[in-house]
Design a protein around this motif. Structure first.
Motif, PDB file in Angstrom:
ATOM      1  N   LEU B 165      28.401 -25.105  11.204  1.00 54.77           N
ATOM      2  CA  LEU B 165      27.987 -26.402  11.893  1.00 54.77           C
ATOM      3  C   LEU B 165      27.741 -27.579  10.874  1.00 54.77           C
ATOM      4  O   LEU B 165      27.713 -28.631  11.033  1.00 54.77           O
ATOM      5  CB  LEU B 165      26.794 -25.922  12.751  1.00 54.77           C
ATOM      6  N   LYS B 183      20.396 -33.501  11.940  1.00 52.46           N
ATOM      7  CA  LYS B 183      21.243 -33.341  13.013  1.00 52.46           C
ATOM      8  C   LYS B 183      21.809 -31.881  13.245  1.00 52.46           C
ATOM      9  O   LYS B 183      22.267 -31.302  14.270  1.00 52.46           O
ATOM     10  CB  LYS B 183      22.344 -33.887  12.717  1.00 52.46           C
ATOM     11  N   VAL B 184      21.628 -30.698  12.192  1.00 54.63           N
ATOM     12  CA  VAL B 184      22.077 -29.686  12.361  1.00 54.63           C
ATOM     13  C   VAL B 184      21.051 -28.560  11.883  1.00 54.63           C
ATOM     14  O   VAL B 184      20.526 -28.014  12.655  1.00 54.63           O
ATOM     15  CB  VAL B 184      23.584 -29.514  11.558  1.00 54.63           C
ATOM     16  N   PRO B 187      17.557 -28.443  14.353  1.00 47.25           N
ATOM     17  CA  PRO B 187      18.007 -27.948  15.568  1.00 47.25           C
ATOM     18  C   PRO B 187      18.234 -26.635  15.588  1.00 47.25           C
ATOM     19  O   PRO B 187      17.793 -25.772  16.386  1.00 47.25           O
ATOM     20  CB  PRO B 187      18.730 -28.971  16.261  1.00 47.25           C
ATOM     21  N   ALA B 188      19.292 -26.185  14.640  1.00 46.56           N
ATOM     22  CA  ALA B 188      19.757 -24.975  14.503  1.00 46.56           C
ATOM     23  C   ALA B 188      18.712 -23.804  14.327  1.00 46.56           C
ATOM     24  O   ALA B 188      18.696 -22.633  14.645  1.00 46.56           O
ATOM     25  CB  ALA B 188      21.039 -24.535  13.581  1.00 46.56           C
ATOM     26  N   TRP B 263      18.681 -25.377  25.979  1.00 46.44           N
ATOM     27  CA  TRP B 263      20.028 -25.262  25.741  1.00 46.44           C
ATOM     28  C   TRP B 263      20.630 -23.906  25.452  1.00 46.44           C
ATOM     29  O   TRP B 263      21.601 -23.818  25.441  1.00 46.44           O
ATOM     30  CB  TRP B 263      20.401 -26.093  24.534  1.00 46.44           C
ATOM     31  N   GLN B 264      19.643 -22.942  25.241  1.00 47.83           N
ATOM     32  CA  GLN B 264      19.752 -21.342  24.964  1.00 47.83           C
ATOM     33  C   GLN B 264      20.124 -20.885  26.366  1.00 47.83           C
ATOM     34  O   GLN B 264      19.419 -20.976  27.352  1.00 47.83           O
ATOM     35  CB  GLN B 264      18.753 -20.671  24.256  1.00 47.83           C
TER      36      GLN B 264
END
Ligand SMILES: Nc1ncnc2c1ncn2[C@@H]1O[C@H](COP(=O)(O)OP(=O)(O)O)[C@@H](O)[C@H]1O
Ligand SMILES: [Mg+2]
Lengths: 259, 265
Positions: B165, B183-184, B187-188, B263-264
């Protein structure tokens, strides 16, 4: 025809010191505007590494990468599509497609418009507000394609994009990619280990082989539209297969005697 | 324009399920208080040792009318929130920084090993020397109680972000540190960081009471006063008050967490 991207005497090695292994060496490749080029090669030969060098994600150990397009704040020179789609799971589909636009000098409305247009192009306009987990594998891959198209790239790089899909979905996505390519006129570099896929899609197929790897052959296929089972395609595929067998290092080659 | 079934709707089940789900825990609670009341009524134990639940509402009302209850709750809540925000915020920030910068984590590894095992309460003497008997001292102790939980949660979560990612961020123009982070990486890592914060929610309440025992006005201080007068019914009132506050904060946090992680699957 003008070259959109040129690789000139590329060598690539990982690690340092005596343990360093070269993955690519003496690699030259010119991608002409609007051409669909496929790179085939065994797994582990260095296809993904080649794409990473072209995309500027890793610097080559030697040689030169030249992109023809003028630098711009409204677009990116390259759009990349990965094998596993690699959507960001915390973003809805439309927001995923907007990812590459967010670093550009674009008003918000224009970003959304361009992302929407790219989704439309891959036939997923109705899925804009979905989460990635709600999509099938084929749909995810199409969103990945839309994300790459949205940045309006000169060059579209695809790394075994359909390798993880079932045969039926793969065939329909291949046709969809051809349709998108014909409509947008992008230059495409398509990496695959599937020779049949390469000869069905590409204007030109190049073979990556050897250790370290370099180009071991190039074939052109002219006629479109194509029939998957046509003699012409089968013949080119057979020629590539023979060349691939010849360029294998002796240890990887099948034994030449039979019991 | 819905396409296909909505997986969320299928999972929640019919409306009757809600009542069915709430009934057993409610029954457990009623049983718990019933047994307690029975024990107290049977006269087996003196009332100061185990106040009967039936006497608690009256004790609570008089405490409320005197203004003590409201003051204690407001005092503790403000200690709780400031300590929680400060401790979680700093813990998450340092955890993310160490997750991103290997050199920093290596440099701090032994500092962490030295400081980590010291419980929040052990800092009380220093808290009082540095900040006096003041709300700042309580905030400090609560902050330490949740700092490490959040530090390790963030460190682990950032470490676990998939390299693939991060490559996506790079390929689409967010390769620089800030872009990658925004961006990654963040949030991840969010799910892991939020579970750290949630663990801290409970730890922080424990620290609130412990820290206030030293005389800073709040639930803990009021409990101490009540105990010294043998007003055990008030002690229980404040114990239950804390339980209620914890229940509310945890439920609210869980609602926010669910929204943030919609989103999960
Ligand atoms: N980051 C890396 N570090 C070290 N070796 C690598 C790295 N990436 C790829 N390689 C090596 O380079 C070779 C080519 O890998 P890759 O380009 O992924 O092949 P392909 O895509 O053709 O399967 C493999 O032997 C692989 O082990
Ligand atoms: Mg690969």
């Amino acid at each position: 025809m003008a070259a959109v991207a040129t690789l000139d005497g590329i060598a690539l090695g990982f690690g340092a010191g005596p343990g360093r292994a070269l993955v690519l060496e003496h690699l030259d490749l010119a991608l002409e505007a609007g051409q669909f080029v496929a790179v085939v090669g065994a797994s582990g030969v260095g296809k993904s590494s080649l794409l990473r060098v072209l995309a500027g994600l890793i610097g080559p150990t030697a040689g030169r990468v030249a992109l023809a397009g003028a630098p711009s704040r409204q677009r990116r020179p390259i759009g990349l599509v990965f094998q596993e789609a690699r959507l960001l799971p915390w973003r809805r589909v439309l927001a995923n497609v907007e990812l590459g636009l967010e670093g550009l000098a674009l008003p918000r409305a224009e970003r959304t418009r361009r992302a929407g247009a790219a989704l439309e192009l891959v036939g997923l306009a109705d899925y804009a507000e979905r989460w990635p987990y709600q999509l099938s594998g084929g749909q995810r891959q199409r969103v990945g394609l839309a994300r790459a198209l949205a940045v309006d790239p000169d060059l579209l790089l695809l790394d075994e994009p359909f390798g993880a899909l079932d045969a039926i979905t793969r065939a329909s996505l291949q046709d969809e990619l051809l349709r998108v390519w014909e409509r947008t006129g992008r230059t495409v570099l398509f990496v695959t280990h599937d020779i049949a896929e390469a000869v069905y899609l590409a204007d030109r197929v190049v073979l990556l082989a050897g250790r370290p790897a370099s180009l071991a052959g190039s074939w052109t296929v002219d006629r479109r539209p194509r029939d998957r089972g046509s003699i012409e395609l089968l013949e080119v595929a057979e020629a590539i297969r023979r060349q691939l067998a010849r360029s294998m290092p002796p240890t990887d080659r099948a034994p030449e005697y039979q019991i | 324009m819905t396409v296909g079934g909505d997986p969320a709707a299928a999972a929640s089940g019919p409306a009757l399920g809600t009542v069915g789900r709430l009934l057993p825990p409610l029954g457990g609670l009623v049983g718990f208080f019933g047994l307690w009341e029975a024990l107290a009524r049977a006269g087996l134990v003196a009332e100061t040792l185990l106040p009967a639940p039936s006497g608690l509402p009256a004790a609570w009302l008089s405490e409320l009318r005197g203004g003590y209850w409201g003051d204690a709750v407001i005092g503790s809540l403000s200690h709780y929130l400031s300590g929680l925000v400060l401790g979680s915020g700093l813990g998450l920030a340092l955890g993310v920084a160490c997750g991103l910068i290997t050199g920093l984590e290596t440099t701090l590894s032994w500092v962490v090993r030295v400081l980590r095992p010291i419980p929040g309460l052990a800092w009380v003497p220093f808290a009082i020397i540095w900040f006096g008997i003041s709300p700042v001292a309580v905030t400090f102790i609560i902050g330490i109680a949740v700092f490490w939980i959040n530090y390790f949660a963030a460190l682990g979560a950032v470490r676990a972000v998939e390299r693939d990612l991060i490559e996506v961020a790079q390929a689409f123009g967010h390769g620089a540190l800030w872009g990658r982070l925004r961006k990654v990486v963040l949030p991840a890592a969010l799910p892991g960081m939020l579970s750290g914060v949630r663990t801290g929610l409970g730890q922080a309440w424990m620290a609130v009471v412990a820290a206030e025992l030293f005389g800073i006005p709040g639930i803990g201080a009021r409990m101490m006063q009540a105990a010294s007068l043998l007003a055990t019914d008030l002690v229980v009132v404040y114990m239950l008050t804390m339980a209620l506050l914890y229940g509310i904060t945890d439920t609210l946090f869980e609602l926010v967490r669910r929204r943030a992680l919609a989103w999960q699957p």
